[in-house]
Design a protein around this motif. Structure first.
Motif, PDB file in Angstrom:
ATOM      1  N   ALA A 236       0.828  -1.217   0.000  1.00  0.00           N
ATOM      2  CA  ALA A 236       0.000   0.000   0.000  1.00  0.00           C
ATOM      3  C   ALA A 236       0.860   1.264   0.000  1.00  0.00           C
ATOM      4  O   ALA A 236       0.492   2.268  -0.609  1.00  0.00           O
ATOM      5  CB  ALA A 236      -0.931  -0.012   1.209  1.00  0.00           C
ATOM      6  N   CYS A 308      -7.902  -0.609   6.803  1.00  0.00           N
ATOM      7  CA  CYS A 308      -8.428   0.300   5.785  1.00  0.00           C
ATOM      8  C   CYS A 308      -9.933   0.505   5.992  1.00  0.00           C
ATOM      9  O   CYS A 308     -10.742  -0.356   5.676  1.00  0.00           O
ATOM     10  CB  CYS A 308      -8.137  -0.229   4.386  1.00  0.00           C
ATOM     11  SG  CYS A 308      -8.623   0.968   3.139  1.00  0.00           S
ATOM     12  N   PHE A 322     -13.938   6.612  -7.421  1.00  0.00           N
ATOM     13  CA  PHE A 322     -13.054   6.049  -6.394  1.00  0.00           C
ATOM     14  C   PHE A 322     -13.858   5.667  -5.159  1.00  0.00           C
ATOM     15  O   PHE A 322     -13.718   4.560  -4.620  1.00  0.00           O
ATOM     16  CB  PHE A 322     -11.962   7.057  -6.010  1.00  0.00           C
ATOM     17  CG  PHE A 322     -11.080   6.586  -4.882  1.00  0.00           C
ATOM     18  CD1 PHE A 322      -9.938   5.839  -5.133  1.00  0.00           C
ATOM     19  CD2 PHE A 322     -11.409   6.856  -3.548  1.00  0.00           C
ATOM     20  CE1 PHE A 322      -9.143   5.378  -4.091  1.00  0.00           C
ATOM     21  CE2 PHE A 322     -10.625   6.406  -2.500  1.00  0.00           C
ATOM     22  CZ  PHE A 322      -9.484   5.665  -2.778  1.00  0.00           C
ATOM     23  N   PHE A 326     -13.591   1.873  -4.155  1.00  0.00           N
ATOM     24  CA  PHE A 326     -12.579   1.652  -3.111  1.00  0.00           C
ATOM     25  C   PHE A 326     -13.017   0.634  -2.043  1.00  0.00           C
ATOM     26  O   PHE A 326     -12.262  -0.306  -1.741  1.00  0.00           O
ATOM     27  CB  PHE A 326     -12.175   2.989  -2.490  1.00  0.00           C
ATOM     28  CG  PHE A 326     -10.959   2.934  -1.618  1.00  0.00           C
ATOM     29  CD1 PHE A 326      -9.753   2.403  -2.078  1.00  0.00           C
ATOM     30  CD2 PHE A 326     -10.996   3.428  -0.308  1.00  0.00           C
ATOM     31  CE1 PHE A 326      -8.625   2.365  -1.274  1.00  0.00           C
ATOM     32  CE2 PHE A 326      -9.870   3.395   0.502  1.00  0.00           C
ATOM     33  CZ  PHE A 326      -8.685   2.860   0.024  1.00  0.00           C
TER      34      PHE A 326
HETATM   35 MG1  PMR Z   1      -4.514   1.309  -1.192  1.00  0.00          MG
HETATM   36  C1  PMR Z   1      -2.409  -4.543  -0.363  1.00  0.00           C
HETATM   37  C2  PMR Z   1      -3.103  -3.898   0.351  1.00  0.00           C
HETATM   38  C3  PMR Z   1      -3.532  -2.500   0.358  1.00  0.00           C
HETATM   39  C4  PMR Z   1      -3.922  -1.889   1.516  1.00  0.00           C
HETATM   40  C5  PMR Z   1      -3.983  -2.495   2.889  1.00  0.00           C
HETATM   41  C6  PMR Z   1      -4.283  -0.548   1.174  1.00  0.00           C
HETATM   42  C7  PMR Z   1      -4.696   0.399   2.108  1.00  0.00           C
HETATM   43  N1  PMR Z   1      -4.116  -0.362  -0.178  1.00  0.00           N
HETATM   44  C8  PMR Z   1      -3.656  -1.551  -0.714  1.00  0.00           C
HETATM   45  C9  PMR Z   1      -3.342  -1.774  -2.059  1.00  0.00           C
HETATM   46  C10 PMR Z   1      -3.575  -0.893  -3.125  1.00  0.00           C
HETATM   47  N2  PMR Z   1      -4.088   0.354  -3.012  1.00  0.00           N
HETATM   48  C11 PMR Z   1      -3.314  -1.171  -4.534  1.00  0.00           C
HETATM   49  C12 PMR Z   1      -2.765  -2.455  -5.048  1.00  0.00           C
HETATM   50  C13 PMR Z   1      -3.686  -0.040  -5.226  1.00  0.00           C
HETATM   51  C14 PMR Z   1      -3.589   0.198  -6.699  1.00  0.00           C
HETATM   52  C15 PMR Z   1      -4.773  -0.254  -7.372  1.00  0.00           C
HETATM   53  C16 PMR Z   1      -4.187   0.905  -4.259  1.00  0.00           C
HETATM   54  C17 PMR Z   1      -4.666   2.153  -4.584  1.00  0.00           C
HETATM   55  C18 PMR Z   1      -5.068   3.097  -3.630  1.00  0.00           C
HETATM   56  C19 PMR Z   1      -5.502   4.438  -3.863  1.00  0.00           C
HETATM   57  C20 PMR Z   1      -5.682   5.115  -5.168  1.00  0.00           C
HETATM   58  N3  PMR Z   1      -5.066   2.876  -2.263  1.00  0.00           N
HETATM   59  C21 PMR Z   1      -5.444   4.016  -1.669  1.00  0.00           C
HETATM   60  C22 PMR Z   1      -5.714   4.971  -2.621  1.00  0.00           C
HETATM   61  C23 PMR Z   1      -6.098   6.161  -1.911  1.00  0.00           C
HETATM   62  O1  PMR Z   1      -6.418   7.241  -2.371  1.00  0.00           O
HETATM   63  C24 PMR Z   1      -5.972   5.898  -0.444  1.00  0.00           C
HETATM   64  C25 PMR Z   1      -4.801   6.698   0.037  1.00  0.00           C
HETATM   65  O2  PMR Z   1      -3.698   6.492  -0.320  1.00  0.00           O
HETATM   66  O3  PMR Z   1      -5.033   7.648   0.903  1.00  0.00           O
HETATM   67  C26 PMR Z   1      -3.865   8.337   1.354  1.00  0.00           C
HETATM   68  C27 PMR Z   1      -5.638   4.429  -0.350  1.00  0.00           C
HETATM   69  C28 PMR Z   1      -5.483   3.567   0.722  1.00  0.00           C
HETATM   70  N4  PMR Z   1      -5.048   2.270   0.579  1.00  0.00           N
HETATM   71  C29 PMR Z   1      -5.036   1.677   1.805  1.00  0.00           C
HETATM   72  C30 PMR Z   1      -5.447   2.636   2.781  1.00  0.00           C
HETATM   73  C31 PMR Z   1      -5.550   2.384   4.253  1.00  0.00           C
HETATM   74  C32 PMR Z   1      -5.740   3.780   2.118  1.00  0.00           C
HETATM   75  C33 PMR Z   1      -6.349   4.947   2.835  1.00  0.00           C
HETATM   76  C34 PMR Z   1      -5.519   5.978   3.236  1.00  0.00           C
HETATM   77  C35 PMR Z   1      -4.816   6.108   4.531  1.00  0.00           C
HETATM   78  O4  PMR Z   1      -5.361   6.643   5.457  1.00  0.00           O
HETATM   79  O5  PMR Z   1      -3.663   5.757   4.612  1.00  0.00           O
END
Ligand code: PMR
Ligand code: LMG
Ligand code: NDP
Length: 400
Positions: A236, A308, A322, A326
């Motif tokens: 992530a 998450c 999104f 999401f």
């Molecule tokens: Mg993410 C593999 C696990 C995983 C986890 C636990 C999170 C948590 N995310 C994961 C994977 C992925 N994310 C993958 C593979 C992608 C690409 C498709 C992806 C994309 C993504 C986006 C565009 N993820 C996001 C976003 C956000 O806009 C969120 C963010 O980054 O906020 C800062 C988010 C998040 N992902 C998480 C968590 C917990 C977030 C929420 C934000 C936070 O508070 O940290």
């Protein structure tokens, strides 16, 4: 539970054993991808331009002291009985929605905590507390806008006037501006995400440290909510744009966007990166507090990744597509999803579980919802960076 049956008298305060991690399953994974962030959503949200940025018009509220402190007569009775109960007092910032609200509910429902909901929108917070059924006698809403140092100082003054002891402070509030094209700023002129999530909380924690220190509660704690997305030792944390504080040159420059960068590393503005950077600051700050004050104060300093919570207001500025995709993505593909209720239970655990008294820990939960001490990324555990961040932040908030 022993934690809640502690006496109000320092002589009878009980000490807990260091917490043990009860699982070894780690959520960490390396994923060294470095993709450009030009896939940025083209959608613009309702940006508040610097000019339009106005102070929140909120009702001024006089906070009356409530009678949580014990009267001399009660104290005497307590001495006689050797033990008495007093509710713990916990401040939760951003308790008007999402994780903060769920945590306030979880704690208040036990009847063992009085929750001070420190919120920028007083009426919203009151309504939220009522709508989830938090018992009236177990909470107080107090106004706090973390995007204004004046407001932070006013909050601290009001809290002190209330006469309540402070047992736990939870720095939970945050803003996330992933679609912003231009930076927006706090009342004091700092980029809004870092200004609110880090600097506002930094000032608040510093001003309340003495109150925590004075508390006679058996376990006093300062908790700062972190996140997996600020940790580049996880998948992530490798989704672009990645957190990176660089050499903190932008922060030293004041994050003002005027003749200096609004980003900590001195780069171009990127809202998603600013949020992730702010979470790194939160995790570094917790460790620096631990190094500087744990031994002397016996306060437990902790951070956590609650899972998450894909349905909260944090994503309110993100594009509708999104917000639609999401939650199912996290539920069915990454399996990182956690409900607000469950996340609230987790944070409530970090507030009050007698097994989680170890200081300097970044808590996470495994698939069985058992807590474990997680590993922070290289940057988020860099002691030298933490020290530098502390020193610059002190100057920016006017403490040095
Ligand atoms: Mg993410 C593999 C696990 C995983 C986890 C636990 C999170 C948590 N995310 C994961 C994977 C992925 N994310 C993958 C593979 C992608 C690409 C498709 C992806 C994309 C993504 C986006 C565009 N993820 C996001 C976003 C956000 O806009 C969120 C963010 O980054 O906020 C800062 C988010 C998040 N992902 C998480 C968590 C917990 C977030 C929420 C934000 C936070 O508070 O940290
Ligand atoms: C930025 O975009 C945003 O611009 C910014 O606003 C902010 O949100 C920031 O980090 C937060 O992210 C990052 C952008 C770049 O990611 C996306 O926009 C997500 C779209 C990815 C498209 C993948 C294919 C779609 C398949 C449909 C499945 C439905 C679920 C949709 C979920 C939407 C929300 C997440 O991202 C990239 O550059 C893409 C690649 C990221 C690399 C990291 C990991 C690669 C995955 C490897 C396999 C892991 C297994 C999980 C499978 C996931 C994909 C189905
Ligand atoms: P929400 O948006 O639901 O809650 C954020 C809270 O912060 C709201 O109560 C909001 O107030 C408050 N807030 C925002 N700006 C200010 C300010 N200037 N002054 C005072 N309060 C303010 O999001 P979450 O519940 O998801 O976020 C809570 C914490 O959890 C954050 O620290 C976030 O980084 C962290 N986190 C969240 C994850 C998730 O998946 N959702 C994952 C990992 C960590 P208002 O109601 O008035 O808008």
């Amino acid at each position: 539970m022993a934690l809640h049956t502690a006496s109000i008298l320092p002589s009878t305060v009980s000490i807990y054993k260091e917490g043990k991690s009860n699982s070894s399953l780690k959520e960490t994974a390396f994923f060294g991808v470095s993709l450009s962030s030009n896939l940025k959503a083209e959608f613009s949200s309702s940006l508040i331009s610097r000019k339009n940025l106005r102070k929140k018009e909120l009702p001024l509220v006089t906070i009356k002291a409530q009678t949580a402190t014990t009267s001399p007569a009660i104290k005497q009775a307590a001495t006689e009985e050797k033990k008495t109960l007093r509710k713990g007092n916990v401040i939760v910032t951003g308790a008007s929605s999402g994780l903060g609200l769920a945590t306030a509910k979880a704690l208040a429902e036990t009847g063992k905590w009085h929750v001070i909901m420190a919120c920028r929108n007083f009426l919203k917070a009151e309504k939220a507390a009522k709508s989830v059924g938090i018992p009236k006698e177990n909470y107080t809403v107090m106004h706090l806008d973390l995007a204004s140092f004046d407001s932070v100082r006013q909050f601290v003054d009001n809290f002190k006037l209330s006469g309540r002891p402070l047992d736990v402070l939870v720095c939970n509030a945050a803003v996330y501006l992933p679609t912003a094209k231009e930076p927006t700023f706090t009342a004091d002129g700092f980029e809004l995400s870092v200004g609110t999530n880090h600097l506002g909380h930094f000032l608040l924690s510093r001003l309340l440290l003495e109150d925590l220190k004075q508390s006679d509660y058996p376990s006093k704690r300062l908790i700062i909510v972190g996140s997996i997305t600020g940790n580049t030792n996880t998948l992530a944390g490798n989704v672009p744009p990645k957190a990176n504080l660089g050499d903190l040159r932008g922060l030293s420059g004041g994050l003002s966007g005027v003749n200096s960068s609004p980003m900590i590393d001195g780069g171009e503005f990127d809202g998603a990166k600013a949020y992730k950077d702010s979470k790194v600051c939160n995790m570094l700050t917790m460790q620096e507090f631990h190094r500087r004050f744990h031994e002397e104060t016996e306060i437990t300093f902790a951070s956590l990744y609650p899972g998450c919570i894909a349905t909260t207001g944090l994503f309110r500025e993100h594009i509708p597509l999104f917000r639609l995709l999401f939650p199912p993505f996290q539920k069915y593909i990454t399996k990182g999803y956690v409900s607000e209720e469950e996340a609230g239970q987790r944070l409530a655990q970090v507030v009050s579980d007698p097994n989680l008294t170890k200081s300097g820990v970044y808590w996470s939960w495994n698939k069985n919802s058992s807590s474990f001490e997680n590993q922070l990324s290289k940057e988020a555990s860099d002691a030298e960076k933490a020290r530098k961040l502390w020193e610059i932040s002190e100057k920016l908030v006017g403490l040095a």
